[in-house]
Motif scaffolding. Structure first.
Motif, mmCIF file in Angstrom:
data_model
loop_
_atom_site.group_PDB
_atom_site.id
_atom_site.type_symbol
_atom_site.label_atom_id
_atom_site.label_comp_id
_atom_site.label_asym_id
_atom_site.label_seq_id
_atom_site.Cartn_x
_atom_site.Cartn_y
_atom_site.Cartn_z
ATOM 1 N N ALA A 1 0.831 -1.206 0.000
ATOM 2 C CA ALA A 1 0.000 0.000 0.000
ATOM 3 C C ALA A 1 0.866 1.257 0.000
ATOM 4 O O ALA A 1 0.536 2.248 -0.675
ATOM 5 N N GLN A 2 1.975 1.222 0.746
ATOM 6 C CA GLN A 2 2.858 2.382 0.790
ATOM 7 C C GLN A 2 3.611 2.581 -0.512
ATOM 8 O O GLN A 2 4.034 3.692 -0.837
ATOM 9 N N ALA A 3 3.780 1.496 -1.285
ATOM 10 C CA ALA A 3 4.472 1.599 -2.567
ATOM 11 C C ALA A 3 3.566 2.122 -3.671
ATOM 12 O O ALA A 3 4.051 2.570 -4.718
ATOM 13 N N ALA A 4 2.259 2.081 -3.458
ATOM 14 C CA ALA A 4 1.316 2.440 -4.515
ATOM 15 C C ALA A 4 1.425 3.893 -4.981
ATOM 16 O O ALA A 4 1.409 4.149 -6.189
ATOM 17 N N PRO A 5 1.541 4.889 -4.082
ATOM 18 C CA PRO A 5 1.568 6.275 -4.568
ATOM 19 C C PRO A 5 2.722 6.575 -5.528
ATOM 20 O O PRO A 5 2.570 7.415 -6.413
ATOM 21 N N THR A 6 3.852 5.912 -5.343
ATOM 22 C CA THR A 6 4.998 6.132 -6.228
ATOM 23 C C THR A 6 5.130 5.030 -7.268
ATOM 24 O O THR A 6 6.077 5.020 -8.051
ATOM 25 N N VAL A 7 4.190 4.080 -7.283
ATOM 26 C CA VAL A 7 4.198 2.941 -8.214
ATOM 27 C C VAL A 7 5.579 2.265 -8.180
ATOM 28 O O VAL A 7 6.172 1.953 -9.212
ATOM 29 N N THR A 8 6.087 2.060 -6.988
ATOM 30 C CA THR A 8 7.382 1.412 -6.813
ATOM 31 C C THR A 8 7.264 -0.072 -7.125
ATOM 32 O O THR A 8 6.371 -0.758 -6.632
ATOM 33 N N VAL A 9 8.184 -0.584 -7.930
ATOM 34 C CA VAL A 9 8.202 -2.003 -8.278
ATOM 35 C C VAL A 9 8.538 -2.802 -7.016
ATOM 36 O O VAL A 9 9.491 -2.477 -6.294
ATOM 37 N N THR A 10 7.780 -3.842 -6.739
ATOM 38 C CA THR A 10 7.983 -4.595 -5.503
ATOM 39 C C THR A 10 8.139 -6.088 -5.770
ATOM 40 O O THR A 10 7.520 -6.648 -6.679
ATOM 41 N N THR A 11 8.961 -6.717 -4.941
ATOM 42 C CA THR A 11 9.047 -8.169 -4.854
ATOM 43 C C THR A 11 8.746 -8.531 -3.410
ATOM 44 O O THR A 11 9.394 -8.023 -2.497
ATOM 45 N N MET A 12 7.754 -9.391 -3.199
ATOM 46 C CA MET A 12 7.306 -9.733 -1.858
ATOM 47 C C MET A 12 7.330 -11.247 -1.666
ATOM 48 O O MET A 12 6.681 -11.973 -2.416
ATOM 49 N N GLU A 13 8.098 -11.713 -0.690
ATOM 50 C CA GLU A 13 8.093 -13.134 -0.317
ATOM 51 C C GLU A 13 7.475 -13.192 1.072
ATOM 52 O O GLU A 13 8.103 -12.821 2.059
ATOM 53 N N LEU A 14 6.215 -13.656 1.132
ATOM 54 C CA LEU A 14 5.422 -13.515 2.344
ATOM 55 C C LEU A 14 5.154 -14.866 2.997
ATOM 56 O O LEU A 14 5.906 -15.810 2.809
ATOM 57 N N GLY A 15 4.094 -14.956 3.780
ATOM 58 C CA GLY A 15 3.833 -16.155 4.573
ATOM 59 C C GLY A 15 3.679 -17.414 3.733
ATOM 60 O O GLY A 15 3.318 -17.362 2.557
ATOM 61 N N GLY A 16 3.948 -18.564 4.370
ATOM 62 C CA GLY A 16 3.906 -19.816 3.642
ATOM 63 C C GLY A 16 2.870 -20.800 4.145
ATOM 64 O O GLY A 16 1.817 -20.968 3.553
ATOM 65 N N TYR A 17 3.140 -21.441 5.260
ATOM 66 C CA TYR A 17 2.285 -22.477 5.854
ATOM 67 C C TYR A 17 2.133 -23.644 4.893
ATOM 68 O O TYR A 17 1.031 -23.975 4.443
ATOM 69 N N ALA A 18 3.251 -24.298 4.598
ATOM 70 C CA ALA A 18 3.319 -25.283 3.522
ATOM 71 C C ALA A 18 2.554 -26.567 3.826
ATOM 72 O O ALA A 18 2.752 -27.174 4.880
ATOM 73 N N PRO A 19 1.707 -27.013 2.888
ATOM 74 C CA PRO A 19 1.047 -28.311 3.020
ATOM 75 C C PRO A 19 1.935 -29.439 2.495
ATOM 76 O O PRO A 19 2.786 -29.229 1.629
ATOM 77 N N VAL A 20 1.716 -30.638 3.023
ATOM 78 C CA VAL A 20 2.423 -31.848 2.595
ATOM 79 C C VAL A 20 1.384 -32.923 2.312
ATOM 80 O O VAL A 20 0.507 -33.163 3.150
ATOM 81 N N PHE A 21 1.494 -33.565 1.161
ATOM 82 C CA PHE A 21 0.582 -34.655 0.829
ATOM 83 C C PHE A 21 1.334 -35.981 0.867
ATOM 84 O O PHE A 21 2.313 -36.159 0.138
ATOM 85 N N VAL A 22 0.883 -36.863 1.739
ATOM 86 C CA VAL A 22 1.430 -38.207 1.847
ATOM 87 C C VAL A 22 0.398 -39.144 1.230
ATOM 88 O O VAL A 22 -0.643 -39.421 1.834
ATOM 89 N N LEU A 23 0.688 -39.598 0.008
ATOM 90 C CA LEU A 23 -0.292 -40.363 -0.770
ATOM 91 C C LEU A 23 -0.282 -41.837 -0.389
ATOM 92 O O LEU A 23 0.639 -42.311 0.281
ATOM 93 N N PRO A 24 -1.289 -42.600 -0.798
ATOM 94 C CA PRO A 24 -1.479 -43.967 -0.281
ATOM 95 C C PRO A 24 -0.320 -44.919 -0.501
ATOM 96 O O PRO A 24 -0.152 -45.870 0.270
ATOM 97 N N ASP A 25 0.509 -44.686 -1.531
ATOM 98 C CA ASP A 25 1.606 -45.618 -1.808
ATOM 99 C C ASP A 25 2.889 -45.264 -1.069
ATOM 100 O O ASP A 25 3.887 -45.969 -1.191
ATOM 101 N N ALA A 26 2.901 -44.155 -0.302
ATOM 102 C CA ALA A 26 4.114 -43.730 0.401
ATOM 103 C C ALA A 26 4.375 -44.609 1.624
ATOM 104 O O ALA A 26 3.468 -45.262 2.150
ATOM 105 N N ASP A 27 5.618 -44.599 2.078
ATOM 106 C CA ASP A 27 5.999 -45.289 3.317
ATOM 107 C C ASP A 27 5.859 -44.284 4.460
ATOM 108 O O ASP A 27 6.685 -43.372 4.582
ATOM 109 N N PRO A 28 4.840 -44.394 5.296
ATOM 110 C CA PRO A 28 4.577 -43.350 6.287
ATOM 111 C C PRO A 28 5.687 -43.192 7.310
ATOM 112 O O PRO A 28 5.978 -42.065 7.748
#
Length: 473
Positions: A235-262
């Protein structure tokens, strides 16, 4: 510890904004006082970056590569002392801190070489005598913001990409873990970076962020941190149209499928989930395990988590250190209390000096639990047993976050279905590695905008100019 301070226009400064303590999370004791900048110091840093930009832009890519490679070499030479500083200020086990130093150097070295490949292209003209082409040019002065959880890798990635692209930088690292960033800047200075090209400031985060991004001198901004703060900066970058790169929150999911070794997946999952006490944006945290495997996975994960040894980051026997701040302890306690009936491992603060939280597993948690909707960013994982894969995918995607995700299976059709269905910027199949110096790293949705790493990491600091030239008079 090295003397701490800001680095503005080629000189170290204690600033004029007072100071704050730096803490050792393994003992709860103070390590140092960090001097902060005042408003005038920020203006000097911005002016220095702006004044240095024309000559740095004109510096050959070969010379910029030399400087970056020399800086990486100096960091490698000092790796043990820098790793020790990370261990003291963050609580990360020393062996993990050593890996961070090596990885940071890889990012610098990759960007150094990639900076020589900022190629434009020739476009065929539509009529004789017309020569069309594109040029790749640096954006200009960059405001860079780095978090406390990766105090060397994140500043290194931002500095290296920007400098290799021909930009100048004003960096604001995290005040909780300042030494690694100071040592990194010191290495670049000794490597021959001209005054003003790289500046570092410490200060009150909200004030510094607003001023750096809001300045008309700033042409680009790169931020790693929480989604909430990222939205404020956008929002603060908007008035000057500053180019931004944002690496934000993750909370990564993991899928353990039926053929995996648990059991095999659980064995490696504990290490991956509890690395840096779970304080990693790509930490595997939400485990969607097929119902036929769920109980076996939970039993092995809990067994491995309970066996982890917490302690001094400098002790080789330590598996996990403390969390970084008392705020992380409070967050862990709140999320655990909300899901107390689901705790099968950990779930409490250790009775000892420092900020230690036992690795926690919440089993078979529904989507309505607070821990299922709020990224813990600490030593916590949770499981969900599923039978309907598409329903599990909808659950994984429901938060609007999409940084990293993981899949464990050998069934190619199922892998394709899950990797296609997951909303994530990076997906690892049968491994926990989603970010390397040579690969693009960025999120989708509320996990960010743009990329770091790889060729894309330099493009974040560059623009394309189209030139059409008609020959003759």
């Amino acid at each position: 510890m090295s003397e701490l301070g800001s680095f503005i226009d080629g000189k170290w400064s204690r600033g004029g904004g007072g100071s704050i303590p730096v803490w050792n999370p393994a003992t709860g004791t103070q390590l140092a006082e960090l001097p902060l900048v005042a408003a005038d110091d920020l203006e000097q840093a911005l002016a220095a970056a702006d004044a240095a930009f024309p000559s740095w832009r004109a510096t050959s890519a070969l010379r910029r590569e030399e400087i970056l490679r020399t800086a990486a070499g100096l960091v490698r030479e000092r790796s043990e002392s820098i790793a020790a500083a990370i261990a003291r200020e963050l609580g990360k086990p020393l062996r993990e801190a050593r890996v961070e130093v090596r990885t940071a150097c890889e990012h610098i070295e990759w960007a150094a070489g990639e900076g020589r490949r900022a190629y434009g292209r020739v476009i065929p003209g539509r009529e004789p005598g017309v020569h069309a082409s594109t040029r790749i040019e640096p954006l200009g002065p960059i405001a860079a913001f780095a978090p406390w959880n990766a105090p060397l890798i994140t500043p290194a990635r931002k500095i290296a990409g920007a400098l290799a692209a021909g930009c100048t930088v004003v960096l604001k690292p995290a005040e909780e873990t300042p030494t690694a960033a100071c040592e990194l800047v010191r290495a670049f200075d000794e490597a021959g970076t001209p005054p003003g090209v790289l500046n570092v400031v410490f200060g009150e985060p909200a004030d510094v962020g607003a001023r750096l991004i809001g300045s008309p001198l700033t042409k680009g901004a790169t931020f790693t941190g929480s989604t909430a703060v990222g939205k404020q900066l956008l929002a603060q970058a908007a008035p000057t149209v500053t180019v931004t790169t944002m690496e934000l929150g993750g909370y990564a999911p993991v899928f353990v499928l039926p053929d995996a070794d648990p059991e095999a997946v659980a064995d490696t999952a504990v290490t991956a989930a509890m690395r840096n006490s779970g304080q990693v944006c790509t930490s595997p945290t939400r485990f969607y395990v097929h119902a036929d495997l769920h109980d076996r996975f939970v039993a092995r994960f809990a067994e491995r988590a309970d066996a982890l040894r917490l302690g001094d980051p400098f002790d080789d026997a330590t598996d996990m250190g403390p969390v970084a701040t008392p705020r992380r302890l409070a967050a862990m306690a709140e999320l655990t209390a909300d899901a107390r009936d689901h705790v099968v491992a950990g779930g409490y603060q250790e009775d000892r000096p420092g900020w230690f939280w036992r690795p926690t597993l919440l089993a078979d948690l529904g989507d309505d639990a607070r821990a299922a909707t709020v990224e813990p960013f600490g030593p916590m994982a949770l499981t969900t047993a599923y039978t309907d894969l598409d329903a599990a995918l909808r659950s994984a995607n429901r938060l609007g976050l999409g940084l990293a995700a993981y899949v464990w299976s050998s069934a190619l059709t199922a892998i394709d279905h899950v990797t296609t269905g997951l909303e994530a910027g990076a997906i690892a199949v049968n491994s926990w590695q989603v970010s390397l110096a040579e690969t693009p790293f960025g999120g989708v949705g509320e996990s960010g905008v743009g990329y770091e790493g790889g060729t894309e990491g330099l493009r974040a600091f560059q623009r394309v100019k189209f030139v059409s030239l008609r020959s003759g008079s």
